[in-house]
Design an enzyme around this catalytic site. Structure first.
Site, PDB file in Angstrom:
ATOM      1  N   HIS A  78      29.208  24.640  83.465  1.00  0.00           N
ATOM      2  CA  HIS A  78      29.229  23.824  82.432  1.00  0.00           C
ATOM      3  C   HIS A  78      28.671  22.894  82.363  1.00  0.00           C
ATOM      4  CE1 HIS A  78      33.768  25.950  81.195  1.00  0.00           C
ATOM      5  NE2 HIS A  78      32.504  26.594  81.678  1.00  0.00           N
ATOM      6  N   TYR A 206      40.040  18.738  76.577  1.00  0.00           N
ATOM      7  CA  TYR A 206      40.302  17.408  77.504  1.00  0.00           C
ATOM      8  C   TYR A 206      41.230  16.722  75.752  1.00  0.00           C
ATOM      9  CZ  TYR A 206      39.062  18.250  81.807  1.00  0.00           C
ATOM     10  OH  TYR A 206      38.858  18.240  83.653  1.00  0.00           O
ATOM     11  N   PRO A 297      45.685  15.746  88.609  1.00  0.00           N
ATOM     12  CA  PRO A 297      45.113  16.502  88.501  1.00  0.00           C
ATOM     13  C   PRO A 297      43.992  16.599  87.389  1.00  0.00           C
ATOM     14  CG  PRO A 297      46.767  17.622  87.259  1.00  0.00           C
ATOM     15  CD  PRO A 297      46.767  15.726  88.197  1.00  0.00           C
ATOM     16  N   LYS A 301      39.351  16.686  90.475  1.00  0.00           N
ATOM     17  CA  LYS A 301      38.562  15.705  91.562  1.00  0.00           C
ATOM     18  C   LYS A 301      39.017  16.220  93.031  1.00  0.00           C
ATOM     19  CE  LYS A 301      34.807  13.414  90.493  1.00  0.00           C
ATOM     20  NZ  LYS A 301      34.266  14.826  89.986  1.00  0.00           N
ATOM     21  N   TYR A 389      32.893  12.918  86.692  1.00  0.00           N
ATOM     22  CA  TYR A 389      33.055  14.695  86.855  1.00  0.00           C
ATOM     23  C   TYR A 389      32.398  14.838  87.180  1.00  0.00           C
ATOM     24  CZ  TYR A 389      35.459  18.219  83.930  1.00  0.00           C
ATOM     25  OH  TYR A 389      36.947  19.307  84.081  1.00  0.00           O
TER      26      TYR A 389
HETATM   27  C1  DHB Z   1      40.935  22.625  85.721  1.00  0.00           C
HETATM   28  C2  DHB Z   1      41.561  22.283  86.567  1.00  0.00           C
HETATM   29  C3  DHB Z   1      41.952  21.004  86.171  1.00  0.00           C
HETATM   30  O1  DHB Z   1      42.480  19.325  86.339  1.00  0.00           O
HETATM   31  C4  DHB Z   1      41.115  19.848  85.049  1.00  0.00           C
HETATM   32  O2  DHB Z   1      41.101  18.971  84.810  1.00  0.00           O
HETATM   33  C5  DHB Z   1      39.591  20.990  84.871  1.00  0.00           C
HETATM   34  C6  DHB Z   1      40.225  22.498  84.886  1.00  0.00           C
HETATM   35  C7  DHB Z   1      41.141  24.593  86.149  1.00  0.00           C
HETATM   36  O3  DHB Z   1      42.457  24.864  86.774  1.00  0.00           O
HETATM   37  O4  DHB Z   1      41.009  25.145  85.469  1.00  0.00           O
END
Ligand code: DHB
Length: 396
Positions: A78, A206, A297, A301, A389
């Protein structure tokens, strides 16, 4: 009672998640012995749904150290994400901003690749053990455990590594007077689903909205992973498919964009908090990954930080055994913690910028949109997000 069977190794590793297995793999490559013990079964770990985004540094370590190149063949690269707010999408182009990318490759697959590699290389990894206890971390550590067949062992090692996750037993071995615990609680959690539907977008979305945050991620051509911000006390039983999809529509759809919907095949509530225990070393005990720190989450990270801890600890242990220098090992905690706090900051920032507290007043909502606008309208703002990121350069 039969006497314990005594086994010796150089490094005893508590926990066969990605961190413990990666450390064992790297050590084996330079001739350092380790034994990994794990209370969960191989099947249980491989069936647990976890996050799905790998930084380029994590991918490089998996591929270059010979674990597997499956991530490059079966994972999806990505080059950006979309930030969506006020009904509009704004692309964060990682490739253009920082020349890097991330890979969508679920943590479960990272575990399967590592477990298979350790098995093929004859690594000593014992799943489904019980009655684990760690003794004498200040000196020559000893680990007691009972294996899946009921045989009781005493494992003697030079060092013990706590890679035993967010409910770590190892972290509690450090006396209160010798450590600091940093906590931050958030007034929300994530409601996570797996749904049978085609992808809604090429990249992850997001989404911030007055109704709360949502994240549109992916798994395969036919199964998608998505989350929406919820109350930490939310009960999955109260949510049928119609209610779940109505929530996603309220947060993401608009201005001609519509999510692809389908049957929800898994649902769970994920808790949210920031936590660090420092230092990450006590005597001959080292903590890695979730045992030492948890991040919310948002920004994915957790696994990447754990793998970075392992890389730094491996360099220290390699230098200790193979170059007879303790300097790198002594600096493990400081080197690892520098990235841990960068990741704490990034995860906190992404979380507070994108989520909407239930009691948000008009000022905080308008300020939040001001923050999002200042990020997406500035190459510097976007580059800060892109660098964090995709993953900062590793500690030197
Ligand atoms: C996923 C989980 C995340 O916390 C994130 O920021 C991006 C993707 C996932 O489970 O695909």
């Amino acid at each position: 009672m039969a006497a314990r069977t005594i086994i010796t190794t150089q490094v005893a590793i508590m926990g066969a998640g990605p961190a413990g297995l990666m450390l064992s793999h790297l050590l084996a490559k330079t001739g350092i012995e380790s034994t990994v013990i794990e209370v969960r079964s191989h099947q249980d770990i491989s069936e647990t749904v976890r996050a799905g985004i790998l930084e380029h540094g994590t991918v490089n370590l998996l591929v270059d150290s010979g674990v597997s190149d499956r991530v490059l063949r079966e994972g999806d690269r990505h080059d950006g994400i979309e930030l969506r707010f006020n009904g509009e999408s704004h692309r964060v182009d990682f490739n253009d901003l920082v020349g890097e990318a991330v890979w969508l490759y679920p943590q479960t697959d990272v575990f399967l690749d590592l477990a298979a590699r350790r098995k093929a290389d004859g690594g000593d990894v014992r799943y489904s053990v019980t009655d684990t206890s760690v003794h004498n971390p200040e000196g020559k550590p000893v680990v007691h455990f009972t294996d899946a067949e009921g045989v009781e062992y005493e494992l003697r090692a030079d060092f013990v590594v706590g890679a035993d996750g967010s409910r770590s037993q190892c972290r509690s071995l450090v006396p209160e007077s010798a450590r600091t615990r940093y906590f931050h609680e958030y007034p929300f959690a994530w409601f996570g689903i797996l749904a049978e539907a085609p992808r809604s977008s090429d990249e992850l979305i997001y989404a911030n909205s007055a109704n709360g945050f949502a994240l549109i991620s992916q798994r395969t051509e036919t199964v998608q992973r998505m989350y929406f911000q919820c109350d930490p006390k939310e009960n999955v039983q109260d949510w049928d498919d119609d209610r779940i999809w109505a929530e996603f529509r309220n947060r993401v759809n608009g201005n001609g964009f519509e999510l692809n919907e389908g049957p929800v095949i898994d649902k769970m509530v994920l808790p949210f908090r920031s936590f660090v225990q420092a230092p990450m070393r006590y005597g001959n005990l080292f903590l890695v990954g979730d045992a030492a720190h948890t991040v919310p989450p948002t920004g994915a990270k957790g696994l990447n930080l754990a793998i970075h801890d392992v890389k730094v600890l491996f360099e220290g242990l390699d230098s200790h055994y193979n170059s007879r220098s303790g300097l790198l090992l002594d600096s493990y905690g400081d080197r690892a913690l520098e990235r841990v706090w960068k990741a704490q900051q990034f995860s906190y920032w992404m979380t507070t910028m994108l989520h909407t507290p239930a009691d948000a007043d008009d000022f905080s909502r308008a300020r939040q949109l001001g923050e999002l606008n200042s990020v997406v309208s500035s190459r510097h703002g976007l580059a800060y997000l892109a660098e964090a990121y995709t993953g900062w350069p590793s500690a030197t």
